[in-house]
Write a protein that holds these residues in place. Structure first.
Motif, PDB file in Angstrom:
ATOM      1  N   THR A 173       0.591  -1.128  -0.135  1.00  8.08           N
ATOM      2  CA  THR A 173      -0.017  -0.126   0.079  1.00  8.08           C
ATOM      3  C   THR A 173       1.053   1.162   0.407  1.00  8.08           C
ATOM      4  OG1 THR A 173      -2.188  -1.269   0.971  1.00  8.08           O
ATOM      5  CG2 THR A 173      -1.811   1.651   1.139  1.00  8.08           C
ATOM      6  N   LEU A 187      -1.781  -4.355   2.570  1.00 10.20           N
ATOM      7  CA  LEU A 187      -3.347  -5.125   2.458  1.00 10.20           C
ATOM      8  C   LEU A 187      -2.853  -6.728   3.782  1.00 10.20           C
ATOM      9  CD1 LEU A 187      -4.206  -5.365  -1.278  1.00 10.20           C
ATOM     10  CD2 LEU A 187      -5.005  -4.472   0.764  1.00 10.20           C
ATOM     11  N   GLU A 218     -11.291  -5.209   2.686  1.00  7.80           N
ATOM     12  CA  GLU A 218     -10.237  -4.820   3.415  1.00  7.80           C
ATOM     13  C   GLU A 218     -11.016  -3.445   4.177  1.00  7.80           C
ATOM     14  OE1 GLU A 218      -6.736  -6.086   4.329  1.00  7.80           O
ATOM     15  OE2 GLU A 218      -6.610  -7.577   2.861  1.00  7.80           O
ATOM     16  N   TYR A 220     -10.036   0.413   6.245  1.00  7.40           N
ATOM     17  CA  TYR A 220      -7.400   1.482   5.697  1.00  7.40           C
ATOM     18  C   TYR A 220      -8.460   2.232   6.884  1.00  7.40           C
ATOM     19  CZ  TYR A 220      -2.835   3.136   5.374  1.00  7.40           C
ATOM     20  OH  TYR A 220      -1.683   3.258   5.159  1.00  7.40           O
ATOM     21  N   TRP A 225      -4.552  -1.524   7.890  1.00 10.20           N
ATOM     22  CA  TRP A 225      -5.860  -2.524   7.194  1.00 10.20           C
ATOM     23  C   TRP A 225      -6.371  -3.475   8.483  1.00 10.20           C
ATOM     24  CZ3 TRP A 225      -8.338  -1.136   2.333  1.00 10.20           C
ATOM     25  CH2 TRP A 225      -7.293  -0.533   1.646  1.00 10.20           C
TER      26      TRP A 225
END
Length: 623
Positions: A173, A187, A218, A220, A225
């Motif tokens: 990410t 993730l 998921e 964030y 996450w």
């Protein structure tokens, strides 16, 4: 009734007329005029929007339902094209600096992000980032991890990119600050071909692929996450829109699916399905009440756009609907009038070849045969005026003949100075202008004006054009697209064989370069005024399909894609169909020639109906 008020907080009202605003959602009232109990409820539905100008898959998307951005993708060759959606149709935007596909998008129509993707020569994963300012793209900071088939969300100055693959899958990410990317929390698992929604500090990742279709979600929080509620339908190559607490997931492979699910921050629930099941499509939208799905593949590329609405307002998009058939199958007819009072005359047939003299009038429902045109008049596209005052000009083989219609009879009018055909007439019977055309084989740029009795030479068009679309009047007219071919005498710039021509505007004295159509073609038609027109591109062998079904609306500034014609569905209305309208909001087409069909000519009529909105009122019954 007391219980209803206690439960819903709204009393049952006694009204003489129904409420006219959405604030009445959930309200029950008694309408004393209709003697019925009624209520207003919200609907969830996808409806057709204006098609993309270029069918493509694996594209990026950003923005909202009424201000969306589509960019990149495969056509099937890699594309750098950008299109902007205004809530009803698409228009051209500035091209990406680098053509690519399998990229992610984020931001808005005026502040967008194009992230990563596959680039030539061999679908190589890219670290490219480009920023859109509303007209053009500029280079942004490079991703730390080059990748394709990733997802994105957020804004141009606070973006998020996650998942995807380089040569291997990744869970990386990255966060964008407006100039550069920095590492964020990974993730929970490696995945690609996933969708995203939300913001940098409240992102959502859902679906995707990791050896199998995934249903995982998921969430964030700006640093890590955590698991969210699972999708009901596991899928990949899907699209998404909205926020972390108000998202939509739609389309994808499971296999090809039209499934739509709505997320409330905890769980997904099934919603209205897409009309067209598809994957690797684009998506945009602010929340789970208003979203946009566009492009993708159904097994073949599609330009279809659909709008999702959860609202008490029922939206009926612009559409072409069937009207009464012409008495005679024909194409290349002279035409004029309005959707409820049209006239057509002469024309021809192609199977077998024949020139006709018949004419008929339309009353908004059906055609009635009228008196014949005095002469065979095939290949006429130059007619203008009303059902009771029509002027035609330009017949096959370079005839100078013109004819006038007075609502009953056809009579000879003044002769053209230059005999020609396949030109375009604008204006009225007493103030017309005839533009371009051809004498076999050269194409002409000649322009003549008519005062009700005599044609006089006027300023020629900048280039030689035939079979263009035309709309407007003698002092405010436009010729758009059409076919440019070899001309005699030569015109500057030198003529080339082309259907992708700009528009040219006439003010009664001189010509200026105007706006180019989004989809260019020749032998189509147009109707309306310089600030409110409908354009039908006709055919263009450089496109696939070559016969164009998508109509385009013009507002005086830009062309946007609009309703799709029903004639032969994907093959469009074909060559040299007729058009009539006072304004672009009530047009019609009739007749025409479509070579893929057998026989090629048609007598079909289609009418254009503008988009409408209405509150979703329900009458309550005991059944």
């Amino acid at each position: 009734m007391t219980d209803y008020k206690n439960i819903f907080g709204k009393p049952v009202k006694f009204l003489a007329t129904d409420p006219d605003n959405a604030e009445a959602e959930g309200q029950i009232w008694y309408n004393s005029t209709s003697d019925a109990f009624k209520s207003m409820v919200a609907l969830e539905a996808w409806s057709a929007g204006g098609n993309l100008g270029t069918a493509r898959s694996n594209l990026g998307g950003a923005g909202t339902q009424t201000a969306a951005l589509a960019f990149g993708g495969a056509t099937p060759t890699l594309s750098n094209a950008t299109e902007e959606y205004n809530g009803s149709g698409w228009s051209n935007g500035g091209n990406l600096g680098t053509a690519r596909y399998k990229l992610a998008g984020a931001g808005t129509q005026t502040a967008g992000l194009a992230i990563g993707g596959g680039v030539p020569p061999s679908n190589t994963a890219s670290s490219l980032t480009e920023e859109y300012g509303g007209t053009s793209w500029t280079a942004g900071g490079a991703l730390g991890t080059a990748r394709k088939e990733l997802a994105g969300c957020g804004t141009q100055t606070a973006g998020l990119a996650f998942g995807g693959r380089t040569t291997v899958l990744t869970n990386a990410t990255e966060e964008y600050g407006g100039t550069s990317w920095t590492a964020g929390g990974n993730l929970g698992s490696n995945k690609y071909l996933l969708a995203g929604a939300g913001t940098q500090a409240a992102g959502l990742a859902f679906g995707g692929y990791f050896g199998t279709s995934l249903n995982s979600t998921e969430e964030y929080n700006g640093s890590v996450w955590t698991a969210g509620g699972n999708l009901g339908t596991a899928r990949y190559q899907l699209a998404g829109a909205g926020t972390q607490t108000s998202a939509l997931a739609f389309g994808g492979v499971s296999p090809f699916t039209n499934a739509t699910e709505s997320y409330n921050g905890t769980s997904w629930t099934n919603s209205a399905t897409l009309a067209t099941a598809r994957s690797i499509l684009g998506g945009a939208g602010a929340d789970n009440t208003a979203a946009l799905a566009f492009g993708g593949t159904t097994g073949s590329l599609t330009s279809a756009t659909e709008e999702y609405n959860k609202s008490t307002t029922v939206y009926t998009p612009a559409a072409w609907s069937s009207g009464g058939n012409l008495p005679t199958v024909k194409s290349s007819v002279a035409d004029g009038g309005t959707q409820t009072a049209a006239i057509e005359g002469a024309g021809g047939q192609n199977d077998p070849d024949a020139a006709l003299t018949s004419s008929s009038e339309y009353n908004g429902t059906s055609w009635t045969s009228g008196n014949s045109v005095p002469s065979n008049y095939k290949s006429t596209t130059g007619a203008t005026g009303t059902q009771t005052a029509l002027i035609t000009g330009g017949a096959a083989n370079g005839s100078t003949s013109t004819f006038e219609y007075d609502g009953t009879n056809w009579t000879s009018g003044g002769a053209l100075g230059t005999g020609r055909y396949q030109g375009k007439n604008l204006g009225t019977q007493t103030a017309a202008v005839y533009c371009g055309g051809r004498v076999s084989p050269p194409t002409l740029n000649n322009v003549e004006e008519y005062d009700g009795s005599t044609w006089t030479s006027a300023t020629g068009m900048p280039i030689a054009i035939r079979n263009g679309g035309g709309y407007g009047i003698q002092t405010a007219g436009t010729i758009v697209s059409g076919f440019q071919g070899p001309s005699t005498p030569p015109v500057s710039p030198a003529a080339t064989i082309s259907r992708s021509l700009p528009g040219f505007d006439y003010d009664g004295t001189s010509w200026t370069t105007g706006t180019s159509a989004l989809i260019a073609g020749a032998s189509g038609g147009a109707a309306g005024t310089q600030t409110n027109a409908i354009y039908l591109a006709g055919e263009n062998p450089a496109l696939s399909p070559a016969y164009i079904a998508t109509s385009q609306k013009y507002d005086g500034t830009a062309y946007t894609t609009d309703a799709t014609l029903g004639r032969l569905q994907t093959t469009g209305f074909g060559i040299t169909s007729s058009r009539t309208a006072e304004v672009g909001s009530a047009a019609m087409i009739f007749g025409g020639n479509n070579p893929p069909a057998v026989p090629a000519d048609t007598n079909a009529t289609e009418e254009y109906n503008v988009a409408t909105t209405a509150l979703n009122l329900k009458t309550l019954t005991t059944s």
